[in-house]
Enzyme design. Structure first.
Site, short mmCIF file in Angstrom:
data_model
loop_
_atom_site.label_atom_id
_atom_site.label_comp_id
_atom_site.label_asym_id
_atom_site.label_seq_id
_atom_site.Cartn_x
_atom_site.Cartn_y
_atom_site.Cartn_z
N ASP A 67 0.85 -1.18 0.00
CA ASP A 67 0.00 0.00 0.00
C ASP A 67 0.89 1.24 0.00
O ASP A 67 1.42 1.66 1.03
CB ASP A 67 -0.91 0.00 1.24
CG ASP A 67 -1.93 1.13 1.19
OD1 ASP A 67 -1.87 1.96 0.27
OD2 ASP A 67 -2.80 1.17 2.09
N LYS A 69 0.17 4.18 -0.20
CA LYS A 69 -0.40 5.35 0.46
C LYS A 69 -0.06 5.38 1.95
O LYS A 69 -0.54 6.24 2.68
CB LYS A 69 -1.91 5.37 0.26
CG LYS A 69 -2.32 5.58 -1.20
CD LYS A 69 -3.83 5.65 -1.35
CE LYS A 69 -4.21 5.87 -2.82
NZ LYS A 69 -5.69 5.94 -3.00
N ARG A 92 1.05 8.95 -14.01
CA ARG A 92 1.09 10.28 -14.62
C ARG A 92 2.28 11.05 -14.02
O ARG A 92 2.70 10.78 -12.89
CB ARG A 92 -0.20 11.05 -14.33
CG ARG A 92 -1.40 10.57 -15.10
CD ARG A 92 -2.46 11.66 -15.13
NE ARG A 92 -3.79 11.13 -15.37
CZ ARG A 92 -4.86 11.90 -15.61
NH1 ARG A 92 -4.73 13.20 -15.63
NH2 ARG A 92 -6.04 11.34 -15.82
N HIS A 133 -5.07 7.57 -24.21
CA HIS A 133 -4.98 6.15 -24.56
C HIS A 133 -4.28 6.03 -25.91
O HIS A 133 -4.07 7.01 -26.62
CB HIS A 133 -6.37 5.51 -24.61
CG HIS A 133 -6.94 5.20 -23.26
ND1 HIS A 133 -6.40 4.25 -22.43
CD2 HIS A 133 -8.00 5.73 -22.60
CE1 HIS A 133 -7.10 4.20 -21.31
NE2 HIS A 133 -8.08 5.08 -21.38
N ILE A 135 -5.10 5.25 -28.86
CA ILE A 135 -5.69 5.85 -30.06
C ILE A 135 -5.33 7.32 -30.20
O ILE A 135 -5.08 7.81 -31.30
CB ILE A 135 -7.22 5.65 -30.06
CG1 ILE A 135 -7.82 6.07 -31.40
CG2 ILE A 135 -7.89 6.38 -28.89
CD1 ILE A 135 -9.29 5.70 -31.54
N ASP A 163 0.76 1.59 -27.66
CA ASP A 163 1.10 1.05 -26.34
C ASP A 163 2.33 0.15 -26.38
O ASP A 163 3.24 0.30 -25.56
CB ASP A 163 -0.07 0.25 -25.77
CG ASP A 163 -1.14 1.14 -25.15
OD1 ASP A 163 -0.92 2.35 -25.05
OD2 ASP A 163 -2.19 0.61 -24.77
#
Length: 393
Positions: A67, A69, A92, A133, A135, A163
């Site tokens: 975990d 977090k 990200r 994504h 595309i 990808d």
């Protein structure tokens, strides 16, 4: 296990912070080549809505459940990073830093670490913080706009082009290059920023050269390799199947029209004005037989014609079967490791890792005791199984 069973990356330790898509695929490739890949799964799963037993991208790996977090989870990942050669993450930009497991923290613990970052847009740029994504990534690089018929919308190549080709493979190339540098005299660890937009754009290098030279038109279905030529295209057969034709060179083309049976009626190949007529003749002829019948006609020839197979059909193609391109492991038919090595071949050694199933073994093998639950978290009377080599985990 002998050296030949491990692969050329035997002895390389990789930490994979769990995600979906190109990151896990890149880690699978490293694992297929023999690396000891520890996947750091998080409570609740990574988001791929399939049974973990069928997630082939987690084969040849081991898993711990952490975990991130919590302070304890962060400390566990940093302990693993200290003992690793490579760390892969696909968050990200800025997320790993906020969690406390970014490059600064990890490289402070391990200056030789290669820190691989997998994103769609990259670590910088106007779109870096936005969702995306495959595309969208291949759309803005020009790659998607190249694929499809001239009178229809672009064709979607699943998520293979962005990808995996533009993402995972470039991440692996970057990681291996950085690892080589880190292991040289005076070398050190570094961050590898693998952006799908960068890799996909890089894949179009030859096309950009042809475009600059005037040998490629900037539109679909008008070029040598995009279906613009009648002898590099797909054609429907009598049973609704398709044959792929790639008879580019003149001698291969000659064999193609001879075996197709239109040698005496086809218009001249070099007469561009007659290409529509030639395409019509090829299409009409292919419609006279089934896909399997045409496969028999063209097999073992240099006509450069092949049947278009489905995913379930592909493993049974005689050539792929003879090469062992697909293997059956743990009840799943799946692609075998690639590429191949003469002395240190890779192999599918273990089924997809179950989240958290290997914590005890990893704590022992990596000498990372922080992975073990505190004694107060163990049920009363339960021994520390890492002290008993014959205990099941």
């Amino acid at each position: 296990m002998t050296e030949s069973d491990n692969g050329p990356l035997h002895g390389v330790r990789v930490v994979e912070l769990a995600g979906i898509g190109p990151g896990p695929f890149a880690a699978m490739l490293l694992a297929d080549l023999g690396a000891d890949v520890v996947r750091v799964d998080r409570p609740g799963g990574a988001g791929l809505a399939i049974d973990p037993a069928y997630d082939i991208t987690n084969r040849n790996k081991r898993s711990v459940l952490v975990d991130l977090k919590t302070p304890r989870g962060v400390a566990q990942v940093l302990d693993l990073a200290e003992r690793a050669d490579v760390l892969l993450e696909g968050y990200r930009p800025g997320v790993a830093e906020r969690l406390g497991v970014g490059p600064e923290e990890c490289l402070a613990r391990n200056p030789k670490l290669v820190y691989g970052r997998m994103t769609g847009w990259g670590q910088q740029g106007p779109l870096a913080d936005t969702a995306g994504h495959d595309i969208g990534y291949i759309a803005i690089t020009g790659a998607l706009g190249m694929i499809g018929p001239p009178d229809g919308p672009p064709a979607l190549p699943a998520n293979l082009l962005g990808d995996y080709a533009g993402g995972s493979l470039y991440l692996v190339i970057g990681v291996l290059a950085a690892l080589q540098h880190a292991r040289t005299e005076g070398g050190r660890g570094q961050v590898v920023d693998a952006a799908i937009v960068d890799g996909t754009a890089h894949l179009t290098a030859m096309i950009h050269g042809m475009l600059a030279a005037g040998g490629w038109q900037d539109r679909r279905g008008a070029n040598l390799l995009d279906g613009g030529t009648p002898f590099y295209d797909t054609y429907e057969t009598a049973d609704g199947g398709y044959m792929a034709v790639g008879a580019l060179e003149k001698r291969f083309y000659g064999e193609f029209i001879r075996l197709l049976g239109i040698e005496n009626e086809a218009p001249a190949r070099d007469d561009l004005a007659a290409w529509d007529e030639l395409r019509t003749a090829i299409a009409a002829r292919f419609k006279t037989r089934t896909r399997d019948e045409w496969t028999t006609v063209f097999q073992h020839s240099d006509a450069c014609v092949a049947p278009v197979l489905s995913l379930r059909e592909a493993p049974h193609h005689p050539h792929l079967a003879a090469r062992g391109t697909f293997v059956d492991h743990s009840g799943i038919t799946q692609p075998a490791p690639a590429p191949r090595f003469s002395h240190t071949p890779g192999a599918v050694r273990t089924p997809p890792a179950r989240p958290g199933a290997d914590t005890e073994d990893i704590a022992r093998d990596w000498q990372a005791p922080s992975l073990r639950p505190p004694p107060t978290e163990r049920p009363t009377g339960t021994p520390d199984r890492t002290e008993h080599k014959d205990a099941a985990h």
